[in-house]
Design an enzyme around this catalytic site. Sequence first.
Site, PDB file in Angstrom:
ATOM      1  N   TYR A 238      31.308   4.102   5.317  1.00  0.00           N
ATOM      2  CA  TYR A 238      30.077   4.597   5.939  1.00  0.00           C
ATOM      3  C   TYR A 238      29.318   5.581   5.052  1.00  0.00           C
ATOM      4  CZ  TYR A 238      32.335   2.653  10.097  1.00  0.00           C
ATOM      5  OH  TYR A 238      32.949   1.812  10.991  1.00  0.00           O
TER       6      TYR A 238
ATOM      7  N   TYR B  93      30.898  -5.412   5.185  1.00  0.00           N
ATOM      8  CA  TYR B  93      31.357  -4.244   5.927  1.00  0.00           C
ATOM      9  C   TYR B  93      32.712  -3.761   5.411  1.00  0.00           C
ATOM     10  CZ  TYR B  93      33.289  -1.332   9.591  1.00  0.00           C
ATOM     11  OH  TYR B  93      33.872  -0.289  10.259  1.00  0.00           O
TER      12      TYR B  93
ATOM     13  N   LYS C  28      31.405  10.681  16.551  1.00  0.00           N
ATOM     14  CA  LYS C  28      31.795  10.156  17.871  1.00  0.00           C
ATOM     15  C   LYS C  28      32.206  11.279  18.819  1.00  0.00           C
ATOM     16  CE  LYS C  28      31.406   6.183  15.755  1.00  0.00           C
ATOM     17  NZ  LYS C  28      31.671   6.534  14.352  1.00  0.00           N
TER      18      LYS C  28
END
Length: 338
Positions: free
Chosen positions: A294, A268, A51
Amino acid sequence: MNLQRFPRYPLTFGPTPIQPLARLSKHLGGKVHLYAKREDCNSGLAFGGNKTRKLEYLIPEALAQGCDTLVSIGGIQSNQTRQVAAVAAHLGMKCVLVQENWVNYSDAVYDRVGNIQMSRILGADVRLVPDGFDIGFRRSWEDALESVRAAGGKPYAIPAGCSDHPLGGLGFVGFAEEVRAQEAELGFKFDYVVVCSVTGSTQAGMVVGFAADGRADRVIGVDASAKPAQTREQITRIARQTAEKVGLERDIMRADVVLDERFAGPEYGLPNEGTLEAIRLCARTEGMLTDPVYEGKSMHGMIEMVRNGEFPEGSRVLYAHLGGVPALNGYSFIFRDG
């Protein structure tokens, strides 16, 4: 294709290193050559991550608009919000973070360690909200933006993952250009790039960037959202918008977006046994840490693709390590024995 016409505010050290994963490659048979591009080491701002690369293209707009508060959203252990908080502190801006309950997981210290702990230390106004996981625009985020306006501030809206934003894909177009320059130095090209995908703009930017030399479909996204239809749609949409913005001289087709759905489960933020095995194997062969949300899932995907013979013998595969390791602290019970 022209990325240079977009203003960029430097938040990273420069090109991220490419590291051969020689011991992991050997452990998996030695027929496929694995490498990692270390986006997890890209900045001195609170551990950085993917990010931070994206924010380099959003921040010039925030400053040009005279905004004084960055407002973003993620889960309790969001890497996105931690990176936004760090950038806000670095720039002397205020920061409001909406932290939703995206993961069905309870650890005694889940909301007090890791990413959220760092965001608090960085001075962000952290607002816990009980809403569940979704990668779309959220009412809680809109409410946070309005609260800043009501208090006389000028917010800059940064969606989850910096993704559903007109500039969100630019950073990883730059990633592809950076890889091409590094390939010229290395003397070879990578046959595949493996990357984790949830909110979409990381893979979308890569698809556009690698489309410039005919490798869009060599970017293999590994879904970690467990909502692959929504993620695939968002990747495709962001890629098309980004391609138009940078002047890619061809259309992005659905076949350009490769998303492997096999490794996201059970849902998730929750690892399965394959995720955990991949985290431990990578750590114990390479000293490289990945997380259960992730990178552990994309690492699991890459390992299984090698084991299953899905990469031709002799392939060079680049694993994009996007960061996320601070979230490990939120899963202390799972890793209590290592």
